[in-house]
Design a protein around this motif. Structure first.
Motif, mmCIF file in Angstrom:
data_model
loop_
_atom_site.group_PDB
_atom_site.id
_atom_site.type_symbol
_atom_site.label_atom_id
_atom_site.label_comp_id
_atom_site.label_asym_id
_atom_site.label_seq_id
_atom_site.Cartn_x
_atom_site.Cartn_y
_atom_site.Cartn_z
ATOM 1 N N ARG A 9 0.848 -1.197 0.000
ATOM 2 C CA ARG A 9 0.000 0.000 0.000
ATOM 3 C C ARG A 9 0.878 1.239 0.000
ATOM 4 O O ARG A 9 1.930 1.242 0.629
ATOM 5 C CB ARG A 9 -0.787 0.087 1.307
ATOM 6 C CG ARG A 9 -1.850 -0.909 1.551
ATOM 7 C CD ARG A 9 -2.474 -0.512 2.895
ATOM 8 N NE ARG A 9 -3.536 -1.403 3.295
ATOM 9 C CZ ARG A 9 -3.369 -2.458 4.047
ATOM 10 N NH1 ARG A 9 -2.172 -2.775 4.501
ATOM 11 N NH2 ARG A 9 -4.391 -3.216 4.365
ATOM 12 N N GLY A 19 -5.964 6.105 -7.746
ATOM 13 C CA GLY A 19 -7.227 5.995 -7.025
ATOM 14 C C GLY A 19 -8.136 7.184 -7.307
ATOM 15 O O GLY A 19 -9.345 7.020 -7.525
ATOM 16 N N VAL A 22 -9.617 6.773 -10.871
ATOM 17 C CA VAL A 22 -10.654 5.741 -10.944
ATOM 18 C C VAL A 22 -11.943 6.251 -10.300
ATOM 19 O O VAL A 22 -13.034 6.001 -10.799
ATOM 20 C CB VAL A 22 -10.153 4.443 -10.271
ATOM 21 C CG1 VAL A 22 -11.292 3.482 -10.044
ATOM 22 C CG2 VAL A 22 -9.084 3.778 -11.121
ATOM 23 N N THR A 37 -10.790 5.970 -2.608
ATOM 24 C CA THR A 37 -10.232 4.794 -3.272
ATOM 25 C C THR A 37 -8.705 4.855 -3.270
ATOM 26 O O THR A 37 -8.122 5.855 -3.670
ATOM 27 C CB THR A 37 -10.739 4.720 -4.729
ATOM 28 O OG1 THR A 37 -12.154 4.769 -4.722
ATOM 29 C CG2 THR A 37 -10.275 3.452 -5.414
ATOM 30 N N ARG A 38 -8.085 3.776 -2.797
ATOM 31 C CA ARG A 38 -6.611 3.681 -2.803
ATOM 32 C C ARG A 38 -6.262 2.360 -3.475
ATOM 33 O O ARG A 38 -6.802 1.299 -3.121
ATOM 34 C CB ARG A 38 -6.036 3.658 -1.377
ATOM 35 C CG ARG A 38 -6.528 4.740 -0.452
ATOM 36 C CD ARG A 38 -5.702 5.964 -0.326
ATOM 37 N NE ARG A 38 -4.297 5.795 -0.089
ATOM 38 C CZ ARG A 38 -3.431 6.812 -0.194
ATOM 39 N NH1 ARG A 38 -3.832 8.012 -0.532
ATOM 40 N NH2 ARG A 38 -2.153 6.619 0.030
ATOM 41 N N ILE A 39 -5.354 2.431 -4.429
ATOM 42 C CA ILE A 39 -5.016 1.231 -5.188
ATOM 43 C C ILE A 39 -3.624 0.740 -4.820
ATOM 44 O O ILE A 39 -2.637 1.470 -4.949
ATOM 45 C CB ILE A 39 -5.145 1.513 -6.700
ATOM 46 C CG1 ILE A 39 -6.608 1.922 -6.968
ATOM 47 C CG2 ILE A 39 -4.735 0.296 -7.528
ATOM 48 C CD1 ILE A 39 -6.960 2.110 -8.396
ATOM 49 N N GLY A 40 -3.572 -0.482 -4.331
ATOM 50 C CA GLY A 40 -2.297 -1.088 -3.963
ATOM 51 C C GLY A 40 -2.059 -2.348 -4.774
ATOM 52 O O GLY A 40 -2.776 -2.611 -5.740
ATOM 53 N N LYS A 41 -1.062 -3.117 -4.359
ATOM 54 C CA LYS A 41 -0.754 -4.354 -5.093
ATOM 55 C C LYS A 41 -0.969 -5.573 -4.206
ATOM 56 O O LYS A 41 -0.768 -5.519 -2.988
ATOM 57 C CB LYS A 41 0.704 -4.339 -5.556
ATOM 58 C CG LYS A 41 0.940 -3.395 -6.704
ATOM 59 C CD LYS A 41 2.384 -3.505 -7.169
ATOM 60 C CE LYS A 41 2.826 -2.217 -7.804
ATOM 61 N NZ LYS A 41 4.042 -1.687 -7.170
ATOM 62 N N TYR A 42 -1.351 -6.648 -4.862
ATOM 63 C CA TYR A 42 -1.559 -7.915 -4.168
ATOM 64 C C TYR A 42 -0.719 -8.937 -4.922
ATOM 65 O O TYR A 42 -1.009 -9.240 -6.074
ATOM 66 C CB TYR A 42 -3.044 -8.271 -4.217
ATOM 67 C CG TYR A 42 -3.400 -9.520 -3.466
ATOM 68 C CD1 TYR A 42 -3.670 -9.462 -2.098
ATOM 69 C CD2 TYR A 42 -3.477 -10.743 -4.110
ATOM 70 C CE1 TYR A 42 -4.008 -10.608 -1.399
ATOM 71 C CE2 TYR A 42 -3.811 -11.886 -3.414
ATOM 72 C CZ TYR A 42 -4.073 -11.807 -2.054
ATOM 73 O OH TYR A 42 -4.406 -12.948 -1.357
#
Lengths: 82, 82
Positions: A9, A19, A22, A37-42
């Motif tokens: 994150r 985010g 989007v 909205t927060r965009i992280g990685k998985y």
């Protein structure tokens, strides 16, 4: 052998332009109730190690040197024996 | 108000070129035990809704129309009342 799951994150203090972008799209679709909205990685991968501490060391090195940006991101991970 | 956490993954049958590229970097760093790296997205946001079913509907619409690519990705989400 371990299965690693990493979540990366952006730090809360750092703006997330992806985010924000989007979320503007969401408003255009009529979804006005979604916010922050927060965009992280998985990231998922396997680690071929005999014991958990060796696997942890490897995952920490992988995350800190390659997967996450230590200046603006935090990571957390989970290891599961498979 | 709900806090939504979404995990988006490429379908297992679909190649993940980003994961392959990162793994090549891992080999160059001497991390030869990490394998099968797959990179997905981890998205967090809030949904301003009174009940869970309304929030779920909104999250499903957000995911299927904007966050995930329904052709090659699957998503799963979790809602937590805040």
């Amino acid at each position: 052998m371990f299965k690693a799951t990493v979540i990366i994150r952006r730090r809360p203090s750092i703006l997330d332009p992806q985010g924000v972008a989007v979320e503007k799209g969401a408003v255009l679709l009529g979804l006005t109730n979604v916010k922050e909205t927060r965009i992280g990685k998985y990231i998922e991968f396997t680690v071929d190690a005999d014991d958990k501490s060796t696997a942890e060391k490897e995952v920490n090195e992988y995350c800190s040197k390659l997967l996450a940006n230590p200046i603006m991101e935090d990571y957390e991970f989970n290891l599961e024996k498979v």
